[in-house]
Design an enzyme around this catalytic site. Sequence first.
Site, PDB file in Angstrom:
ATOM      1  N   GLY A  78      -2.018  -2.628  -0.338  1.00 25.65           N
ATOM      2  CA  GLY A  78      -2.873  -2.845   0.472  1.00 25.65           C
ATOM      3  C   GLY A  78      -4.440  -2.696  -0.134  1.00 25.65           C
ATOM      4  N   THR A  79      -4.653  -1.419  -0.861  1.00 25.31           N
ATOM      5  CA  THR A  79      -5.977  -1.065  -1.585  1.00 25.31           C
ATOM      6  C   THR A  79      -6.198  -2.299  -2.710  1.00 25.31           C
ATOM      7  OG1 THR A  79      -5.144   1.146  -1.530  1.00 25.31           O
ATOM      8  CG2 THR A  79      -6.703   0.615  -3.119  1.00 25.31           C
ATOM      9  N   ASN A 157      -5.219   3.373  11.395  1.00 23.21           N
ATOM     10  CA  ASN A 157      -4.110   4.050  11.032  1.00 23.21           C
ATOM     11  C   ASN A 157      -3.931   5.272  11.693  1.00 23.21           C
ATOM     12  OD1 ASN A 157      -6.492   3.754   9.121  1.00 23.21           O
ATOM     13  ND2 ASN A 157      -5.515   5.490   8.116  1.00 23.21           N
ATOM     14  N   GLN A 185      -1.781  -1.925   8.742  1.00 23.78           N
ATOM     15  CA  GLN A 185      -1.231  -1.290  10.040  1.00 23.78           C
ATOM     16  C   GLN A 185      -0.604  -2.363  10.993  1.00 23.78           C
ATOM     17  OE1 GLN A 185       0.155   1.510   9.996  1.00 23.78           O
ATOM     18  NE2 GLN A 185      -1.211   2.688   8.519  1.00 23.78           N
ATOM     19  N   SER A 205       0.424  -4.481   3.418  1.00 28.16           N
ATOM     20  CA  SER A 205       0.891  -3.713   2.501  1.00 28.16           C
ATOM     21  C   SER A 205       2.502  -3.575   2.786  1.00 28.16           C
ATOM     22  CB  SER A 205       0.301  -2.343   2.576  1.00 28.16           C
ATOM     23  OG  SER A 205       1.107  -1.640   1.751  1.00 28.16           O
ATOM     24  N   GLY A 206       3.443  -3.882   2.008  1.00 23.02           N
ATOM     25  CA  GLY A 206       4.864  -3.686   2.306  1.00 23.02           C
ATOM     26  C   GLY A 206       5.520  -2.668   2.849  1.00 23.02           C
ATOM     27  N   HIS A 207       4.865  -1.370   2.146  1.00 25.41           N
ATOM     28  CA  HIS A 207       5.526  -0.237   2.526  1.00 25.41           C
ATOM     29  C   HIS A 207       5.265   0.392   3.988  1.00 25.41           C
ATOM     30  CE1 HIS A 207       2.460   3.141   1.970  1.00 25.41           C
ATOM     31  NE2 HIS A 207       1.815   1.903   1.384  1.00 25.41           N
ATOM     32  N   THR A 243       2.738  -9.713 -14.555  1.00 21.35           N
ATOM     33  CA  THR A 243       3.988 -10.213 -14.278  1.00 21.35           C
ATOM     34  C   THR A 243       4.530 -10.085 -13.039  1.00 21.35           C
ATOM     35  OG1 THR A 243       4.280  -9.883 -16.675  1.00 21.35           O
ATOM     36  CG2 THR A 243       6.527 -10.170 -15.053  1.00 21.35           C
ATOM     37  N   CYS A 331      -4.114  10.280   3.553  1.00 18.26           N
ATOM     38  CA  CYS A 331      -5.090  10.381   2.342  1.00 18.26           C
ATOM     39  C   CYS A 331      -6.159  11.570   2.959  1.00 18.26           C
ATOM     40  CB  CYS A 331      -5.890   9.164   2.035  1.00 18.26           C
ATOM     41  SG  CYS A 331      -5.053   7.496   1.925  1.00 18.26           S
TER      42      CYS A 331
HETATM   43  N1  PLP Z   1      -5.514   0.037   4.924  1.00 22.11           N
HETATM   44  C1  PLP Z   1      -4.987   0.625   5.951  1.00 22.11           C
HETATM   45  C2  PLP Z   1      -5.503   0.641   7.314  1.00 22.11           C
HETATM   46  C3  PLP Z   1      -3.700   1.751   5.581  1.00 22.11           C
HETATM   47  O1  PLP Z   1      -3.305   2.533   6.681  1.00 22.11           O
HETATM   48  C4  PLP Z   1      -3.427   1.865   4.074  1.00 22.11           C
HETATM   49  C5  PLP Z   1      -2.676   2.806   3.963  1.00 22.11           C
HETATM   50  O2  PLP Z   1      -2.422   3.862   4.600  1.00 22.11           O
HETATM   51  C6  PLP Z   1      -3.997   1.110   3.199  1.00 22.11           C
HETATM   52  C7  PLP Z   1      -5.066   0.067   3.660  1.00 22.11           C
HETATM   53  C8  PLP Z   1      -3.830   1.256   1.826  1.00 22.11           C
HETATM   54  O3  PLP Z   1      -2.630   0.585   1.744  1.00 22.11           O
HETATM   55  P1  PLP Z   1      -1.788   1.015   0.487  1.00 22.11           P
HETATM   56  O4  PLP Z   1      -1.111   2.264   0.465  1.00 22.11           O
HETATM   57  O5  PLP Z   1      -0.746  -0.143   0.305  1.00 22.11           O
HETATM   58  O6  PLP Z   1      -2.712   0.923  -0.835  1.00 22.11           O
END
Ligand code: PLP
Length: 393
Positions: A78-79, A157, A185, A205-207, A243, A331
């Site tokens: 996601g970042t 989040n 989210q 973001s996949g996770h 890749t 974080c």
């Molecule tokens: N944006 C939001 C709202 C999130 O909650 C998060 C991760 O907690 C991210 C971005 C970052 O995603 P990633 O961990 O896949 O970089």
Amino acid sequence: MSNIVKGDSVIYLDNNATTRVAPEVVDVMLPLFSELYGNASSMHTFGGQMIRFVNEARANVANLLGAQPEEIIFTSCGTESDSTAVFSAVETQPEKRHFITTRVEHPAVIALGNLLEKRGYDVTWLGVDSKGRLDLDELARSIRKDTALVSIMFANNETGTVFPVDEIARIVKERGALLHVDAVQAVGKEAIDLSKTPIDFLALSGHKLHAPKGIGVLYVRKGTRFRPFLRGGHQERGRRAGTENVPYIVGLGKACELAGSSMAQERTQVAALRDKLEHGLLAAIPNAIVNGDVEHRLPNTSSIAFESVEGEAILLMLNEFGICASSGSACTSGSLEPSHVLRAMGVPFTYAHGSVRFSLSRYTTEAEIDRVLEVVPGVIKTLREISPFTRRG
Ligand code: PLP
């Protein structure tokens, strides 16, 4: 491995930090780590056949979002998707030096606002009210001719508050600016239809939706000018070099397919457990409030502030009982400052410090919620008895 704490032995209520990879997702990924290890860019059939898997996954992601497959770019997280969107918007419009975002974004976007400010951009930081809601008139007034991008999250989040994205998109597009939505989210929890909502960039973001860590997507609406963030090879039609991570891409495709087929039923099931947890805790524990906009909230999230206790102390005691929760975003936990989200909402100091986020998933069971309801009131009572904040006598 004897000291390792495994998922089966804990009550995992930290799904906004990360989720368990769905067993169905693991199943489709496994062959891609063993006999199907080719490089999707290779000329030979063994490698080249991988592109078929990548494109099937792309179609699944597009389908969940109401997007076209060509609008989906696979990234690492996601970042990376957030960074790619913001840098693309500013680099393709060098004459525009204004950026709008909110005070409650994830650090992945806050950091970009700070960086642009350092580079001389004018940044408007939209505030929120005590429930975490935006003032849409303020948003409308803030958009200018030189606004390069508006970046607003879909769902928060920490509190789960869901912003009115359809209305936001209408306001931004009427005023001719580009819109990026961090939907990390929201995807898999909230219905999103990009064929109806005019968003230019969207990150996921996949996770966060039962795919592995290390895979993300940036949606870029067809016709939007775009500059790649990672340059090199011609993967992803030259829009994201590197890749292709075929196993993770395929895993994300499966996770999106599962989310699409089970979202409606899962929302009801997860929200019922979340509400049971929340009502039970509020009934059993005095001086506790829910953070955020309870009317517009992700179905899985409950952020509760307990007066006169330290969130970190609560988490440590819950950890002793095998209960995993969070005191803010992953974080920011570890720092004793109340989170930037709770500060932006003006949550009173003695409450903000004692905030705990419980985030559920499709795998959360009623028995787990019952256990949490047994444990938490005692934990708060014990901590309040020893808290320096507690008013006694
Ligand atoms: N944006 C939001 C709202 C999130 O909650 C998060 C991760 O907690 C991210 C971005 C970052 O995603 P990633 O961990 O896949 O970089």
